[in-house]
Design an enzyme around this catalytic site. Structure first.
Site, mmCIF file in Angstrom:
data_model
loop_
_atom_site.group_PDB
_atom_site.id
_atom_site.type_symbol
_atom_site.label_atom_id
_atom_site.label_comp_id
_atom_site.label_asym_id
_atom_site.label_seq_id
_atom_site.Cartn_x
_atom_site.Cartn_y
_atom_site.Cartn_z
ATOM 1 N N HIS A 150 0.852 -1.191 0.000
ATOM 2 C CA HIS A 150 0.000 0.000 0.000
ATOM 3 C C HIS A 150 0.887 1.241 0.000
ATOM 4 O O HIS A 150 2.025 1.217 0.498
ATOM 5 C CB HIS A 150 -0.893 0.019 1.233
ATOM 6 C CG HIS A 150 -1.947 -1.035 1.223
ATOM 7 N ND1 HIS A 150 -3.011 -1.019 2.108
ATOM 8 C CD2 HIS A 150 -2.127 -2.136 0.443
ATOM 9 C CE1 HIS A 150 -3.788 -2.065 1.881
ATOM 10 N NE2 HIS A 150 -3.271 -2.756 0.870
ATOM 11 N N GLU B 187 0.843 3.816 1.815
ATOM 12 C CA GLU B 187 1.255 4.208 3.162
ATOM 13 C C GLU B 187 2.440 3.381 3.658
ATOM 14 O O GLU B 187 3.384 3.913 4.243
ATOM 15 C CB GLU B 187 0.100 4.044 4.155
ATOM 16 C CG GLU B 187 -1.131 4.860 3.833
ATOM 17 C CD GLU B 187 -2.167 4.080 3.048
ATOM 18 O OE1 GLU B 187 -1.815 3.401 2.051
ATOM 19 O OE2 GLU B 187 -3.349 4.143 3.423
ATOM 20 N N CYS C 273 -6.253 1.742 5.867
ATOM 21 C CA CYS C 273 -6.817 0.459 6.288
ATOM 22 C C CYS C 273 -6.213 0.078 7.641
ATOM 23 O O CYS C 273 -5.272 0.716 8.116
ATOM 24 C CB CYS C 273 -6.508 -0.609 5.238
ATOM 25 S SG CYS C 273 -4.768 -1.124 5.216
ATOM 26 N N CYS D 196 -2.304 -0.459 7.557
ATOM 27 C CA CYS D 196 -1.523 0.776 7.452
ATOM 28 C C CYS D 196 -1.638 1.610 8.731
ATOM 29 O O CYS D 196 -0.644 2.186 9.180
ATOM 30 C CB CYS D 196 -1.980 1.573 6.239
ATOM 31 S SG CYS D 196 -1.614 0.726 4.673
#
Length: 156
Positions: free
Chosen positions: A47, A49, A77, A80
């Site tokens: 991701h 992040e 999410c 993260c």
């Protein structure tokens, strides 16, 4: 946030969910830039992040990121958000909320969860309309591609 949105557009162009992240240190210097790379790297943890947090740790020379603000186009999410807590992130600024799966105050709030060793201050809704429009457009296009390009009227 504008830089994060530009990174999200790059992700979309590459077939990734359009999420971008930019980390800035306490002097205002950009220390990390990333976009989702889940499909490209075949890695569910890639991701924006997560990639930005790793880059930021390298740039500041410490896993503790308490002097860093992370700008992300979408509410993080749970994975993260947990990483942000573990990295002792100084601050999170995000664009559009994720009421179903967000862990920064949407579906749940891991960033200020009682009992964890660190709480991350959060500002949400920054350029939310632009971020949401990009995500919605991406998934509308995906649905059109999966449906063979036919509209719901044409499928009748």
């Amino acid at each position: 946030m504008r830089m994060a949105l530009r990174l999200a557009a790059i992700a979309a162009d590459r077939g990734e969910v359009p999420v971008g992240a930019v980390a800035v240190d306490d002097t205002g210097c950009v220390v990390a830039r990333a976009f989702n790379q889940v499909e490209m790297l075949n890695d569910g943890t890639a991701h924006a992040e997560m990639i930005a947090l790793t880059q930021a740790s390298t740039a500041v020379g410490d896993w503790r990121l308490n002097t860093v603000t992370l700008y992300v186009t979408k509410e993080p999410c749970p994975m993260c958000a947990g990483a942000m807590v573990n990295c002792r992130l100084g601050r999170l600024v995000f664009g559009c909320p994720d009421p179903r799966g967000g862990a920064g105050g949407g579906a749940l709030n891991l960033l200020d969860f009682p009992g964890l060793l660190h709480a991350v201050p959060v500002t949400g809704g920054v350029m939310a309309d632009e971020a949401l429009a990009m995500i919605q457009s991406f998934f509308q296009q995906r649905r059109r591609e999966n449906d063979g390009g036919a509209t719901s009227e044409e499928k009748g």
